[in-house]
Write an enzyme that holds these catalytic residues in place. Structure first.
Site, PDB file in Angstrom:
ATOM      1  N   GLY A  53      33.840   1.228   6.455  1.00 18.66           N
ATOM      2  CA  GLY A  53      34.015   1.719   7.818  1.00 18.66           C
ATOM      3  C   GLY A  53      35.490   1.750   8.156  1.00 18.66           C
ATOM      4  N   CYS A  80      33.638  -2.663   0.845  1.00 18.68           N
ATOM      5  CA  CYS A  80      34.849  -2.431   1.638  1.00 18.68           C
ATOM      6  C   CYS A  80      34.753  -3.124   3.003  1.00 18.68           C
ATOM      7  CB  CYS A  80      35.112  -0.932   1.746  1.00 18.68           C
ATOM      8  SG  CYS A  80      36.807  -0.575   2.228  1.00 18.68           S
ATOM      9  N   TYR A  81      34.645  -2.355   4.104  1.00 19.22           N
ATOM     10  CA  TYR A  81      34.524  -3.020   5.404  1.00 19.22           C
ATOM     11  C   TYR A  81      33.335  -3.970   5.406  1.00 19.22           C
ATOM     12  CZ  TYR A  81      34.176  -3.900  10.394  1.00 19.22           C
ATOM     13  OH  TYR A  81      34.118  -4.523  11.622  1.00 19.22           O
ATOM     14  N   HIS A 164      34.879   1.240  -3.812  1.00 20.23           N
ATOM     15  CA  HIS A 164      33.691   2.032  -3.466  1.00 20.23           C
ATOM     16  C   HIS A 164      32.884   2.396  -4.715  1.00 20.23           C
ATOM     17  CE1 HIS A 164      34.473   2.629   0.812  1.00 20.23           C
ATOM     18  NE2 HIS A 164      35.746   2.520   0.460  1.00 20.23           N
ATOM     19  N   GLU A 166      30.061   3.712  -4.820  1.00 16.22           N
ATOM     20  CA  GLU A 166      29.183   4.857  -4.585  1.00 16.22           C
ATOM     21  C   GLU A 166      29.814   6.200  -4.926  1.00 16.22           C
ATOM     22  OE1 GLU A 166      30.669   2.978  -2.428  1.00 16.22           O
ATOM     23  OE2 GLU A 166      31.117   3.928  -0.512  1.00 16.22           O
ATOM     24  N   ASP A 222      13.968  24.352   1.747  1.00 17.17           N
ATOM     25  CA  ASP A 222      13.319  23.314   2.552  1.00 17.17           C
ATOM     26  C   ASP A 222      11.984  23.776   3.134  1.00 17.17           C
ATOM     27  OD1 ASP A 222      15.596  21.964   1.952  1.00 17.17           O
ATOM     28  OD2 ASP A 222      16.537  22.244   3.906  1.00 17.17           O
ATOM     29  N   LYS A 364      18.430  16.496  -0.244  1.00 15.71           N
ATOM     30  CA  LYS A 364      18.222  17.832  -0.813  1.00 15.71           C
ATOM     31  C   LYS A 364      17.798  17.788  -2.287  1.00 15.71           C
ATOM     32  CE  LYS A 364      18.769  22.262   0.229  1.00 15.71           C
ATOM     33  NZ  LYS A 364      18.450  22.887   1.529  1.00 15.71           N
TER      34      LYS A 364
END
Ligand code: XMP
Length: 523
Positions: A53, A80-81, A164, A166, A222, A364
């Site tokens: 964040g 992180c944060y 990070h 991710e 979708d 998605k």
């Protein structure tokens, strides 16, 4: 289904964390950091991941970890944060770094910990850093700038990483997240297309009972997968309609109807309404007005059709998880809001239906995987995005039947040639794959018909006709894009065929602008 709760502290990467956890085949949901306890615990998480964040833990009103998170006794991973908030809450020390650390860093494992083993290059983006560990923690890894780059308390199963894991700039970061959710939290990796389908089918049946359900299929991924899932659940109780606005790409309606009939055994009712759309668009050239007309017309045609079908009680909507998350996320991703103007072609808010939203918790790529598992053809599941107002946004100037058919013919040639040359097809939209092949595939390609006439010569004849622009881009998320470096021979072939085969076009140009400063569509 075992699950993980991801608490979002305002990170631009929060959705990516969720996608990585889903890629590890574990179900997870994102919550704002201050979401009510009941809401978060309702998914019965096996553990928590705290996102990064933009704030500093010492700021007034800084986001914090709600007390109940600790009281559950479940494992926690702070990123992180999230790591700083964990440190702060448990009595450690967080201080501003001498300088902001942004970009690649080398880390070194200090002890043999499977959580951080295999990691060396990581992505950092932080201003503050941990200077004293909370009691019970040990250092797992260090980087030049962050001597406490990863920490853990094995007894309580609390972990923190300054980098990070991710983002795809952290090779092997996925492994860390998988290890945390599967091994440390003990979540079973059973979130697969088959289990998603099974669960959705059950939920849809429970929701709609014996009632009839209406779906408007647009040809997009979708709405098609949503209708296919509902059909899987309730068969002929579903009435799927396709509104032919006259503004779709060549053969689009037929292709979608054939896919439904042949692959799903479902009938798609085509509502031919092109006359209505063209007459409403007559003489209109202003782009926003064109969008508005198409949007309103669509609603009117749809309402009329619903009435003719006896006003079914339920309506299928192809809302996907990013739409849901973005509407409740903390203050971030402002850029995403650029997309709000894109919901033209949707249905009115006061519509008299109860909504069935089978894709509400899917990303998605999961929607596509489910579509494939249901048997929808690859050409439909991997279709390029197509704007709600259809070809109106690509037919600059007045939208007439004649001009749209010119545009469609040219567009079909472009897509045919790109497809033959292997530039279309499966594309790894933003999932961070480092596969080079995936990136060279064109993300979106189309023709724009320009309301500009110029002089040409064909045979011995002077011509005075319209120009067409080829737009082809590569992008991960459609928020930024680069023009595709297509081979010149391929462009030559497309240009040649368009001018020779399409009446009314005597000039073809290639759009070589990136987004920003341009947008993908011309409008
Ligand atoms: P722009 O032109 O803003 O487009 O760079 C970004 C992406 O959004 C698509 N797009 C739309 N999609 N309804 C949609 O569903 C719309 O009105 C719309 N306008 C643009 C565009 O094709 C590109 O993929």
């Amino acid at each position: 289904m075992d699950s993980i709760a991801i608490l979002d502290f305002g990170s631009q990467y929060a959705q990516i964390i969720a996608r990585r956890v889903r890629e590890a085949q574990v179900y997870c949901e994102l919550f704002p950091w201050d979401a009510p306890m009941e809401q978060i615990l309702a998914i019965q998480p096996k553990g928590f991941i705290l996102s990064g964040g933009p704030r500093s833990v010492y700021e007034e009103d800084a986001p914090y970890i709600q007390h109940f998170v600790f009281k559950t006794g479940l494992p926690i991973l702070g990123i992180c944060y999230g790591m700083q908030a964990l440190t702060h809450a448990l009595g450690g020390q967080v201080d501003p770094s001498a300088r902001r650390e942004y970009g690649y860093a080398e880390i070194e494992s200090l002890i043999d910990s499977p959580l951080v083993s295999g990691l060396s290059k990581v992505w950092m983006s932080h201003g503050d850093r941990i200077t004293k560990l909370p009691e019970g923690f040990i250092v797992l890894a260090a980087s030049g700038n962050s001597p406490l780059a990863a920490m853990g308390d094995r007894k309580r199963k609390y972990f923190g990483v300054q980098f990070h894991p991710e983002v795809h700039h952290t090779p092997n970061g996925k492994k860390l997240l998988r290890y945390f959710v599967v091994e440390i939290c003990g979540a079973k990796p059973n979130w697969t297309p088959a289990s998603i389908i099974e669960e959705s089918v059950e939920r849809i049946r429970k929701q709609v009972g014996n009632e009839r359900v209406l779906a408007a299929v647009s040809g997009g991924v979708d709405s098609s997968v949503a209708a296919a899932l509902v059909h899987e659940a309730i068969g002929d109780q579903l009435m799927a309609i396709f509104v032919d606005t006259g503004l779709l790409r060549k053969n689009e309606g037929e292709q979608v109807a054939a896919a439904f009939r042949e692959n799903l055994g479902a009938e798609l009712l085509t509502v031919e309404a092109s006359d209505e759309f063209f007459s409403a668009l007559e003489g209109v050239t202003e782009p926003e007005e064109k969008r508005k007309i198409v949007g309103e017309k669509f609603i009117r045609v749809f309402e009329r059709q619903a009435m003719q079908l006896g006003q079914p009680k339920f309506l299928v909507q192809g809302t996907i998880y990013p739409d849901v998350v973005e509407s409740s996320a903390p203050d971030r991703n402002k850029a995403q809001r650029i997309k709000t103007h894109h919901n033209v072609g949707g249905l009115p808010e006061d519509i008299q239906f109860q909504l069935v939203e089978p894709l509400r918790y899917l990303f998605k790529d999961e929607v596509r995987a489910v579509g494939e598992a249901l048997g929808l053809p690859e050409s439909l599941v991997w279709r390029q995005p197509f704007p709600g107002p259809g070809l109106t946004v690509r037919c600059l100037g007045e939208v007439t039947r004649e001009r749209v058919s010119r545009l469609r013919a040219a567009d079909a040639i472009l897509l045919e040639e790109l497809s033959k040359a292997g530039y279309l097809g499966k594309h790894d939209f933003g999932s961070g794959s480092s596969s080079i092949a995936a990136r060279t595939v064109v993300s979106q390609a189309f023709i724009v018909l320009l309301p500009v006439r110029s002089v040409g010569v064909m045979g011995d004849q002077r011509t005075y006709q319209e120009a067409a622009a080829i737009r082809a881009v590569t992008t991960e998320d459609f928020m930024t894009a680069d023009w595709a470096r297509l081979p010149q021979d391929l462009l030559a072939k497309v240009s040649n065929r368009i001018v020779n085969e399409v009446d009314g076009i005597n000039r073809v140009v290639y759009d070589i602008t990136s987004k920003p400063p341009a947008t993908i569509e011309w409008e």
